[in-house]
Write a protein that holds these residues in place. Sequence first.
Motif, PDB file in Angstrom:
ATOM      1  N   THR A  37       0.826  -1.210   0.000  1.00 56.38           N
ATOM      2  CA  THR A  37       0.000   0.000   0.000  1.00 56.38           C
ATOM      3  C   THR A  37       0.861   1.262   0.000  1.00 56.38           C
ATOM      4  N   TYR A  38       2.007   1.223   0.653  1.00 56.25           N
ATOM      5  CA  TYR A  38       2.905   2.377   0.601  1.00 56.25           C
ATOM      6  C   TYR A  38       3.411   2.582  -0.822  1.00 56.25           C
ATOM      7  N   ASP A  46       0.233   5.070   5.364  1.00 54.05           N
ATOM      8  CA  ASP A  46      -0.182   3.837   4.698  1.00 54.05           C
ATOM      9  C   ASP A  46       0.987   2.884   4.507  1.00 54.05           C
ATOM     10  N   GLY A  47       1.991   3.024   5.359  1.00 46.66           N
ATOM     11  CA  GLY A  47       3.091   2.071   5.451  1.00 46.66           C
ATOM     12  C   GLY A  47       3.188   1.582   6.889  1.00 46.66           C
ATOM     13  N   ASP A  77      -7.338   0.061   8.087  1.00 42.35           N
ATOM     14  CA  ASP A  77      -8.201  -0.719   7.192  1.00 42.35           C
ATOM     15  C   ASP A  77      -7.535  -0.957   5.845  1.00 42.35           C
ATOM     16  N   ARG A  78      -6.690  -0.017   5.425  1.00 39.94           N
ATOM     17  CA  ARG A  78      -6.019  -0.168   4.130  1.00 39.94           C
ATOM     18  C   ARG A  78      -4.877  -1.179   4.182  1.00 39.94           C
ATOM     19  N   CYS A  79      -4.466  -1.586   5.378  1.00 38.24           N
ATOM     20  CA  CYS A  79      -3.384  -2.568   5.505  1.00 38.24           C
ATOM     21  C   CYS A  79      -3.883  -3.941   5.089  1.00 38.24           C
ATOM     22  N   LEU A 364      -8.005  -0.516  -4.274  1.00 35.22           N
ATOM     23  CA  LEU A 364      -6.611  -0.879  -4.025  1.00 35.22           C
ATOM     24  C   LEU A 364      -6.344  -2.323  -4.438  1.00 35.22           C
ATOM     25  N   ALA A 365      -7.307  -3.205  -4.124  1.00 35.30           N
ATOM     26  CA  ALA A 365      -7.134  -4.624  -4.452  1.00 35.30           C
ATOM     27  C   ALA A 365      -7.019  -4.840  -5.958  1.00 35.30           C
TER      28      ALA A 365
END
Length: 417
Positions: A37-38, A46-47, A77-79, A364-365
Amino acid sequence: MQTHFSQEALEQPHIREADRVLRSCVHCGFCNATCPTYQLLGDERDGPRGRIYLMKQMLENPDDSENLTAQTRLHLDRCLTCRSCETTCPSGVEYHKLLDIGRAEIDRRVPRGPAERARRFALRKLLVDPKRFRALLKLGQTFRPLVPGVLRDKLPPRPVDAGTRPDHRRHARQMLILEGCVQPGLSPNTNAATARVLDRLGIGLTPVGEAGCCGAIDFHLNAQEAGRARARANIDAWWPHIEKDNGEAGVEAIVQTASGCGAFVKEYADLLTDDPAYAEKARRVSALARDLVEVLRDEPLEALEAAASRRLAFHCPCTLQHAQKLGGAVEGVLSRLGFPLAPVANAHLCCGSAGTYAITQPELATQLRDNKLDSLEAGEPEVIVTANIGCQTHLAGANRTPVKHWIEIVDEALPPS
């Protein structure tokens, strides 16, 4: 990393554990270099390093504002929980344990809205029951055009014939297999192919119908006690085959063909370490848990006489390479069997499936999936193979190169029995 928890706070087990993990971090930032994500978003929050700071701030400040806590939830949640950062970390930071604590604490302080709670509850209830899931899958395949796009991509175009399973009772060597919750509906041939290949090696798979979902879906959607309850139920189902009353030897192993399930079952010992009724049994089960590749790599594979000719590209799931530390193991088995393997760049990066992530974070996925497919297809394979049902359905949803579980390709290459 310095922490500032009060003595009163440290009397709570989850804060003590968070303090231990936080203190092991030297905030070097190596983790960001391998964080999917980073790489996409370029935002420190987001890292892993940024998320660790966010969780530290939240846990050290029980009176943190709801707005700040909600912002922390966005980045957590983005992890993907891919644990690539743990493979990279020179200090051995157990990031995933801190993440479980942080996510649970956020939901305790600032409950999600009704719509989000309903969606997560639906995912937990619809995915973990194989019979219910198969019924819904059949309904979705029948009315495919009406299914929302993010779910439609997960539907296989038609049911796959699983073929027959050999009689396990003809072998002295016996192992158990976790059938899984979504895999019997999405890819029923995976476990059947496993049974046929192991049968050729003199190993029978004892069926245990009472065992169900491993508990990972519940646990990673912050229903952690429900996840532990499923772990206890599986231990109860397996235990008569592990500890036999008649003096016979118990099973050699508990085999998982989905690496996500395998990673979670291997953590039963940690999950139930404070449960006096199950702690010792959980340690025994975790010790017996084996990913399928751990079984096959120790067997005389030449006895299979596989006709291996198809050029393959292997996608190593995060739960195999980062959680179970089995990177390169499947490639080694496939090479021993004679399959030509295409090179894969950036093999450490997640495909974007990550359990329910492809449903909860579809944009993102999808980006991660398309990047992964570009890397996998660069070597022009005939088939992409993987070791986890989530990765398999996520990659196949792009309708590009065919995607299968690697054991199916091995099974197809065997001569007639």
